[in-house]
Scaffold this motif. Sequence first.
Motif, short mmCIF file in Angstrom:
data_model
loop_
_atom_site.label_atom_id
_atom_site.label_comp_id
_atom_site.label_asym_id
_atom_site.label_seq_id
_atom_site.Cartn_x
_atom_site.Cartn_y
_atom_site.Cartn_z
N ALA A 4 34.75 69.35 47.80
CA ALA A 4 35.94 69.29 47.02
C ALA A 4 37.12 70.05 47.86
O ALA A 4 38.21 69.83 47.58
CB ALA A 4 35.81 70.05 45.79
N LEU A 108 51.10 50.36 44.54
CA LEU A 108 50.73 51.86 45.02
C LEU A 108 50.64 52.68 43.45
O LEU A 108 50.57 53.96 43.78
CB LEU A 108 52.47 52.42 45.52
N TYR A 109 50.74 52.03 42.56
CA TYR A 109 50.51 52.82 41.07
C TYR A 109 48.97 53.21 41.03
O TYR A 109 48.71 54.05 40.63
CB TYR A 109 50.90 51.80 40.05
N ARG A 266 56.18 60.05 50.47
CA ARG A 266 56.36 61.41 49.45
C ARG A 266 57.58 61.33 48.52
O ARG A 266 57.37 62.03 47.58
CB ARG A 266 56.70 62.80 50.54
N VAL B 3 40.88 70.50 41.67
CA VAL B 3 41.53 71.96 41.70
C VAL B 3 42.93 71.85 42.20
O VAL B 3 43.22 71.06 43.19
CB VAL B 3 40.82 72.69 42.76
N ALA B 52 46.36 61.88 39.92
CA ALA B 52 45.86 60.78 40.62
C ALA B 52 46.34 60.53 42.10
O ALA B 52 45.52 59.85 42.44
CB ALA B 52 46.60 59.47 39.59
N GLY B 53 47.38 61.34 42.27
CA GLY B 53 47.76 61.07 43.75
C GLY B 53 48.65 59.84 43.88
O GLY B 53 48.91 59.54 45.17
N THR B 54 49.15 59.33 42.86
CA THR B 54 50.32 58.22 43.13
C THR B 54 51.46 58.59 43.24
O THR B 54 52.48 57.98 43.50
CB THR B 54 50.21 57.11 41.60
N GLU B 55 51.71 59.92 42.99
CA GLU B 55 53.05 60.74 43.38
C GLU B 55 52.62 62.10 44.16
O GLU B 55 51.70 62.40 43.94
CB GLU B 55 53.68 61.07 41.87
N ALA B 56 53.63 62.39 45.06
CA ALA B 56 53.25 63.71 45.89
C ALA B 56 53.95 64.74 45.38
O ALA B 56 54.91 64.69 44.94
CB ALA B 56 53.64 63.22 47.28
N PRO B 57 53.10 65.95 45.44
CA PRO B 57 53.99 67.23 44.99
C PRO B 57 54.89 67.66 45.78
O PRO B 57 54.82 67.31 47.19
CB PRO B 57 52.64 68.21 44.86
N THR B 58 55.76 68.43 45.35
CA THR B 58 56.81 68.92 46.25
C THR B 58 56.34 70.06 46.96
O THR B 58 56.73 70.16 47.97
CB THR B 58 58.12 69.74 45.29
N SER B 59 55.32 70.95 46.47
CA SER B 59 54.60 71.66 47.37
C SER B 59 53.27 72.01 46.82
O SER B 59 52.99 71.73 45.57
CB SER B 59 55.29 73.03 47.54
N TYR B 63 43.12 69.26 45.29
CA TYR B 63 41.38 68.90 45.84
C TYR B 63 40.92 67.99 44.79
O TYR B 63 40.71 68.52 43.58
CB TYR B 63 40.85 70.02 46.20
N ARG B 64 40.26 67.07 45.17
CA ARG B 64 39.38 66.16 44.20
C ARG B 64 37.98 65.72 45.03
O ARG B 64 38.07 65.48 46.14
CB ARG B 64 40.17 64.86 44.00
N PRO B 71 46.59 56.30 36.02
CA PRO B 71 46.89 56.62 34.40
C PRO B 71 46.86 55.49 33.47
O PRO B 71 47.54 54.72 33.70
CB PRO B 71 48.09 57.26 34.67
#
Lengths: 268, 218
Positions: A4, A108-109, A266, B3, B52-59, B63-64, B71
């Motif tokens: 993980a 990409l969804y 990003r 996480v 889901a990882g389809t959008e990236a975080p700003t910071s 962990y998956r 969604p």
Amino acid sequence: MTNASRPTRFAGESWRTASAMHARVVGAVIMRDLQTRFGAGYFGFLLGLVMPLGHLAIAIGVNFLIGRKPPLGTDIAIFLMTGVLPFVIWLYAHRQIMMALLQNKPLLYFPGVDAFDIFCGRICIEIVNATLIVSVVIITINYTRNGIEISNLSQFMYGLIFSIFFGIGTGVIFGALANFNIIALMFGNILGPLMWVISGIFFLPDEMPDIIRDYIFFNPLTHIIDYLRVAYYSEYSSSFLSIPYLLSTLAALIVLGITIVCVVRRHV
Amino acid sequence: MIVTDRLTKTYWTHLRRKVVLSNVSVTLDPRVSYGLLGQNGAGKSTFLKLIAGTEAPTSGRIYRSVRLSWPLGFAGGFHPQMTGRENIRFLARVYDADIAEVTDFVEDFSELGRDLDMPVKTYSSGMTSRLAFAVSMAIEFDFYLVDEITAVGDSRFQLKCAQAFAERRARAGMIMASHSTGTIKDYCTAGMVLQKGRLMIFEDVNDAIEVHRQAMEA
């Protein structure tokens, strides 16, 4: 947490499952592309082959009928082929790769589908397509022109590989930029006719006035076409051609493309 | 296990910075069903997309270790020019599922019949969500992300969905984002409340509903 804690961006558990995932996505994108690019079934792929070949045939045919004397050799058709073939290879790779992400954006969804996978899928198809185009052209010349006489075959092939790399570079750059602003697509499309004029398909750069030579020096495709002619004609040598410039520009374009895709990933 | 480590997401809108998530660090158990509550625009959908990882975080990082669904709820991902069947095959390939099995399941479950061989762009929104729901049930995920799923199809189809979902939930966890506290109560045991960029987790869904209710009244 055994696996993980690995910082994979996607749903894969580890590096291995993540790369297997990417391979599957690329495969799926290729299948999808083959099905939808020109309509249903594998007939579409044949059509994708016929279009650039037709482009090539018309371009050479029209100029052949005008009946100019070639700047090199005795056969105007062959001279034009050494210019139009790399142009067509570049143009179709450039155009198709440029559209890849825009056409497949809905994908990409799904978690695990990455912008890179979509580009990779399309690039694979374009490489196969270009290989088939080159094979058809070489076989055709071989049968219609009493055998083909390429003075340096491996250099000739390298030149064509450079063409497709150039197409991958420009295609990825404009295709990725189009996600920020669709105007990039317009510039990408203008590049086609522009290159047609300035890449030395109809002339040798060495015969041009200095001022024009200095401008077209920056165009990698002019170098590629010159490189192919040096390979084809044993009697031709060029003072224009700069292989270090060509290779470093191609590398820079590919790196730039990858960088922009990273940013797109990003922010879009 | 999922996480998130100091997960932050901000958007720029009209030259103003909008903080959707601010330093969210949570650990989610993939066997638990979480109900995600929050006001309109609190960032529930964004949170699901980040997970889901389809959008990236700003910071921050996520962990998956489990396989997550996309969604569910609306079908943003289907390719309009491909037929329903081709879309199914694409997803089965991507998620390494048996293409024939998945197709059979979706044919049976979605009740789309011959429309499955029509391009998705010809589908009504109800048909598209039936297809989306059927595919997500056909491919086995460890953890489902659900965004306002309750509106799929007529009441009979909803019952079928609920049954299929109950069956999946026996083996998989989920996060369900919804406005409806009733639905959340039916489906989830644990709760989460998203407020002003902060995410609170409650082991008992009723506590989460209570906090959400107080925030709505305030």
